[in-house]
Design an enzyme around this catalytic site. Structure first.
Site, PDB file in Angstrom:
ATOM      1  N   ARG A  41      -4.289   2.776 -24.983  1.00 49.18           N
ATOM      2  CA  ARG A  41      -3.395   1.607 -24.926  1.00 49.18           C
ATOM      3  C   ARG A  41      -4.178   0.314 -25.166  1.00 49.18           C
ATOM      4  O   ARG A  41      -5.299   0.161 -24.693  1.00 49.18           O
ATOM      5  CB  ARG A  41      -2.748   1.562 -23.531  1.00 49.18           C
ATOM      6  CG  ARG A  41      -1.917   0.329 -23.260  1.00 49.18           C
ATOM      7  CD  ARG A  41      -0.914   0.554 -22.189  1.00 49.18           C
ATOM      8  NE  ARG A  41      -1.514   0.734 -20.874  1.00 49.18           N
ATOM      9  CZ  ARG A  41      -0.799   1.024 -19.787  1.00 49.18           C
ATOM     10  NH1 ARG A  41       0.501   1.178 -19.869  1.00 49.18           N
ATOM     11  NH2 ARG A  41      -1.397   1.183 -18.620  1.00 49.18           N
ATOM     12  N   ARG A 100      -7.299  -2.863 -21.088  1.00 49.79           N
ATOM     13  CA  ARG A 100      -7.364  -3.244 -19.677  1.00 49.79           C
ATOM     14  C   ARG A 100      -8.502  -2.482 -18.991  1.00 49.79           C
ATOM     15  O   ARG A 100      -8.697  -1.300 -19.269  1.00 49.79           O
ATOM     16  CB  ARG A 100      -6.047  -2.884 -18.984  1.00 49.79           C
ATOM     17  CG  ARG A 100      -4.924  -3.835 -19.292  1.00 49.79           C
ATOM     18  CD  ARG A 100      -3.578  -3.315 -18.846  1.00 49.79           C
ATOM     19  NE  ARG A 100      -3.550  -2.676 -17.545  1.00 49.79           N
ATOM     20  CZ  ARG A 100      -2.459  -2.113 -17.008  1.00 49.79           C
ATOM     21  NH1 ARG A 100      -1.322  -2.119 -17.673  1.00 49.79           N
ATOM     22  NH2 ARG A 100      -2.494  -1.559 -15.841  1.00 49.79           N
TER      23      ARG A 100
HETATM   24  P1  AMP Z   1       0.619  -1.871 -13.972  1.00 47.67           P
HETATM   25  O1  AMP Z   1       0.416  -2.904 -15.020  1.00 47.67           O
HETATM   26  O2  AMP Z   1       2.040  -1.747 -13.518  1.00 47.67           O
HETATM   27  O3  AMP Z   1      -0.002  -0.540 -14.321  1.00 47.67           O
HETATM   28  O4  AMP Z   1      -0.181  -2.395 -12.669  1.00 47.67           O
HETATM   29  C1  AMP Z   1      -1.591  -2.597 -12.707  1.00 47.67           C
HETATM   30  C2  AMP Z   1      -2.129  -2.686 -11.284  1.00 47.67           C
HETATM   31  O5  AMP Z   1      -1.547  -3.809 -10.614  1.00 47.67           O
HETATM   32  C3  AMP Z   1      -1.828  -1.495 -10.380  1.00 47.67           C
HETATM   33  O6  AMP Z   1      -2.761  -0.438 -10.548  1.00 47.67           O
HETATM   34  C4  AMP Z   1      -1.910  -2.148  -9.008  1.00 47.67           C
HETATM   35  O7  AMP Z   1      -3.249  -2.359  -8.606  1.00 47.67           O
HETATM   36  C5  AMP Z   1      -1.288  -3.512  -9.251  1.00 47.67           C
HETATM   37  N1  AMP Z   1       0.180  -3.500  -9.045  1.00 47.67           N
HETATM   38  C6  AMP Z   1       1.163  -3.700  -9.972  1.00 47.67           C
HETATM   39  N2  AMP Z   1       2.382  -3.623  -9.420  1.00 47.67           N
HETATM   40  C7  AMP Z   1       2.182  -3.355  -8.097  1.00 47.67           C
HETATM   41  C8  AMP Z   1       3.036  -3.139  -6.986  1.00 47.67           C
HETATM   42  N3  AMP Z   1       4.385  -3.165  -7.121  1.00 47.67           N
HETATM   43  N4  AMP Z   1       2.467  -2.900  -5.792  1.00 47.67           N
HETATM   44  C9  AMP Z   1       1.134  -2.877  -5.622  1.00 47.67           C
HETATM   45  N5  AMP Z   1       0.264  -3.054  -6.624  1.00 47.67           N
HETATM   46  C10 AMP Z   1       0.770  -3.295  -7.855  1.00 47.67           C
END
Ligand code: AMP
Length: 224
Positions: A122, A165
């Site tokens: 990605r 990322r």
């Molecule tokens: P994502 O982009 O949704 O994969 O999120 C990346 C990272 O952000 C995750 O691995 C968490 O560390 C944090 N994160 C995103 N959304 C949440 C959430 N709703 N609760 C807790 N941590 C979150």
């Protein structure tokens, strides 16, 4: 329409939400993107969140819930929204229930093997968050062609730089999948019991899947 996209990291929540939200005239709220923005700006929340994100762990509930609540109260959410990456724990789902009434929860399904392959390939735009993918999957009835920018390394939408990322590197991805199974997967039963869950098996790229996901959003949820 107030929808939640549930599913493991890499399943396509962000890609589908970013394409469906303009078509339905509703907001796309990605808590991951909001947190990455805070990290970039080095705010107090960003500095706290970064250490958890770097380890592939969840940011503590109270921090994310506060941030989400503020975001949902913004004007562009009046017509509805798609939540991408929230809730991720039962306490987050309970807090959400006190803020707003959700119409449908779409649970996206794909095998771990494909998730790891997709996440590792990605790429995301640093400026606008648009998602691309270099992986080319075509086996076991799953056909996911790559999503490539027109100019390598540059975002089609805004010309921003594409990057990988930090938490999309393989060691962190495995931790994130474990975290998903332990802390987030229980939400599937939680929303099934509430009669809000619709399951969609991912078998193709966005061209195939976006209409299927939109149809699932519009048709009434399965009964309890
Ligand atoms: P994502 O982009 O949704 O994969 O999120 C990346 C990272 O952000 C995750 O691995 C968490 O560390 C944090 N994160 C995103 N959304 C949440 C959430 N709703 N609760 C807790 N941590 C979150």
């Amino acid at each position: 329409m107030k929808a939640i996209f549930l599913g493991p990291p890499g399943v396509g929540k962000g890609t589908y939400a970013s394409r469906i939200s303009p078509q339905m005239g509703i907001a796309h709220i990605s808590t991951g993107d909001l947190l990455r923005e805070e990290v970039k700006k080095k705010t107090e929340l960003g500095l706290k969140a970064k250490e958890y994100m770097d380890r592939g762990e969840l940011v503590p509930d109270e921090l994310v819930i506060d941030m989400l609540e503020k975001r949902i109260r913004e004007k562009d959410c009046e017509n509805g929204f798609i939540l991408d990456g929230f809730p991720r724990t039962i306490p987050q789902a309970e807090a959400l229930e006190k803020i707003v009434k959700i119409d449908v929860v779409i649970n996206l399904l794909l095998k771990d093997e494909f998730l790891i392959e997709k996440i590792s390939a990605r790429r995301q735009c640093r400026k606008c968050g648009e998602i691309y993918n270099l992986a080319d999957i075509d086996r076991e009835g799953i056909k996911m062609p790559p999503i490539l920018p027109k100019v390598p390394g540059k975002c089609d939408k805004c010309g921003g730089e594409l990057y990988q990322r930090d938490d999309d590197k393989e060691e962190t991805v495995r931790e994130r999948l474990e975290v998903y199974k332990k802390q987030t997967a229980p939400l599937i039963e939680y929303y099934r019991k509430k009669g809000l869950l619709k399951e969609v098996r991912v078998t193709g790229g966005p061209e195939k899947m976006v209409p299927i996901v939109m149809e699932a959003m519009r048709s009434p949820p399965q009964t309890k």
